[in-house]
Write an enzyme that holds these catalytic residues in place. Structure first.
Site, short mmCIF file in Angstrom:
data_model
loop_
_atom_site.label_atom_id
_atom_site.label_comp_id
_atom_site.label_asym_id
_atom_site.label_seq_id
_atom_site.Cartn_x
_atom_site.Cartn_y
_atom_site.Cartn_z
N ASN A 298 1.19 -0.68 0.28
CA ASN A 298 0.09 -0.05 -0.29
C ASN A 298 1.45 0.71 0.28
O ASN A 298 1.65 1.16 0.77
CB ASN A 298 -1.02 0.05 1.16
CG ASN A 298 -1.65 1.18 0.95
OD1 ASN A 298 -1.59 2.07 0.38
ND2 ASN A 298 -3.08 0.83 2.27
N ASP A 326 1.18 8.43 -9.10
CA ASP A 326 -0.53 7.48 -10.14
C ASP A 326 -1.06 7.35 -9.11
O ASP A 326 -1.80 5.90 -9.43
CB ASP A 326 0.02 7.54 -11.53
CG ASP A 326 -0.48 6.99 -12.24
OD1 ASP A 326 -1.56 7.93 -12.17
OD2 ASP A 326 -1.00 6.17 -13.70
N CYS A 366 -6.28 12.06 -11.72
CA CYS A 366 -7.20 11.65 -12.36
C CYS A 366 -9.19 11.73 -12.17
O CYS A 366 -9.88 10.64 -12.69
CB CYS A 366 -6.83 9.81 -13.01
SG CYS A 366 -7.51 9.10 -11.29
#
Length: 422
Positions: A298, A326, A366
């Site tokens: 994680n 990302d 995103c």
């Protein structure tokens, strides 16, 4: 002006009409004043209270977004010829936007690209990605669900007529969001009469000159994140001679681009063991595995652990001087923006603390709810907290095969920054 129109009539509020005039294609449930009876998914004509025609769209009776406009041209008839034009325009955009961007010695950059991007291409609720000879489709609205037998053959015919080797369509209609439209979840090969049905859902695709083994049946979304294609090139350009940490690596595209760009060492980290296994296989496919390793962890826990155990980091070859963040979307609604901002602030803070002065950070969001300015504010707060200053190298967005439609802020969802930490 009142007009004679061929489709069932929907009357909307002045507020809705103002939004439509400004270019946004949605009519919400509470903005409908009158509606003639018609089937779910039908084409409807939208009128303002004063009788002014605002456009024709697809009806979604179970969604809060009640109508999605598909045309504002009163001469249009929403038939097969109409959708053939939409498909042709979408493909022409990819040829223009992507065709001249191929790396030297490579074919035009449309072998792996998004072919249809929902509202931005006038086909609301439809996503279509191309991976070599396969199209992967996601349908999110009842109108597009009914139009599949019309649009799918048009996609194959349009690309084949342009000399593209595209033979089959895989449907990833397994998103829980389909429940909002009253649609079932399913996935599998579309078996229309103009399509092939392969035995396997594993595909090898070339992007940026690198080969990726994709599992389009079980990977996230359509199998790959094509929107970051040119942002991965940006990382490749600054990776030479560096030690790179690729966080939230998925199947390894940022990490592989960094290694291909001459990085001394790349570590890919993701919470999914399946993704890590595919990333490792992709490194082997490209002969880059001798400079890469892969960790299932994680990232939100892993970055602080690395920072606290710098002695172990030195034993493993020294600090990372390029970190790529990302992450998945931390917010999918306006109600969780504050929580998301905290998440972006924390991961960027941890990366900045881990980097040496002069190191580089590539970071992004995103989610269209996390706007460019909100993301920039979170990054700036992280820099202040980490007591560093950021020198911007460049600011980027999603690749142009995911077009941003002005007047529709939801179509602008990816923001990407590269900084030097000083």
């Amino acid at each position: 002006m009142k007009q004679a129109r061929p489709y069932p009539r929907i009357v909307v509020t002045r507020k809705a009409a103002r939004s439509l005039k400004a270019g946004h294609p949605w009519v919400f449930e509470g903005e409908v004043l009158e509606a003639e009876p018609c089937a779910n998914g039908s084409v409807v004509d939208v009128f303002e209270e004063n009788g002014t025609w605002q456009g024709a769209g697809l009806l979604s009776q179970e969604s809060k977004i009640r109508v999605r406009i598909v045309t504002r041209n009163a001469n249009d008839r929403v038939d097969e010829a109409f959708w053939a034009r939409r498909v042709a325009w979408a493909w022409e955009h990819r040829k223009v936007a992507m065709g001249g961007r191929a790396l030297p010695g490579c074919e035009p950059d449309t072998n792996a690209c998004r072919v249809v991007f929902s509202e931005a291409d006038g086909m609301p609720g439809l996503i279509v990605d191309r991976y070599e000879h396969v199209l992967v489709a996601q349908v999110g609205t009842v109108g597009m669900e009914l139009l599949r037998p019309t649009i799918y053959p048009l996609l194959l015919q349009t690309l084949q007529a342009d000399g593209q080797d595209v033979r089959c369509i895989y449907e990833r209609n397994d998103s829980p969001a389909r429940a909002k439209e009253g649609l079932p979840q399913y996935k599998g090969w579309w078996d229309g009469e103009v399509a092939e049905v392969p035995e396997s859902a594993r595909i090898k695709v070339v992007e940026n000159g690198l080969v990726f083994d994709l599992d389009i049946e079980n990977s996230q979304k359509t199998g790959f994140f094509l929107d970051q294609k040119y942002n991965r090139r940006a990382v490749r350009q600054i990776a030479g001679g560096r030690r790179v940490l690729d966080c939230f690596c998925h199947v390894g595209p940022f990490g592989l681009n960094a290694a291909a760009g001459g990085a001394d060492f790349v570590r890919c980290v993701d919470v999914s063991q399946t993704a890590i296994d595919l990333a490792a296989e992709n490194a082997r496919l490209n002969g880059l595995d001798d400079r890469m390793d892969f960790t299932c962890a994680n990232v939100l826990e892993y970055l602080p652990e690395l920072r606290r155990d710098r002695a172990r980091l030195r034993e493993q070859g020294g600090p990372f001087d390029l970190i790529v963040l990302d992450p998945p979307a931390f917010t999918k609604s306006r109600g969780t923006i504050k929580h998301a901002a905290k998440g972006y602030r924390e991961i960027n803070y941890e990366a900045m603390r881990l980097l040496p002065r002069g190191g580089y950070l590539a970071t992004c969001s995103c989610s269209h709810f996390m706007t460019r300015d909100l993301l920039a504010e979170a990054i700036a707060d992280a820099a202040h907290q980490a007591n560093v200053q950021l020198k911007q190298v460049e600011e980027r967005q999603q690749a142009p095969d995911h077009p941003i439609l002005w007047g529709v802020p939801e179509s602008h969802y990816l923001d990407f920054f590269v900084f030097q930490v000083v």
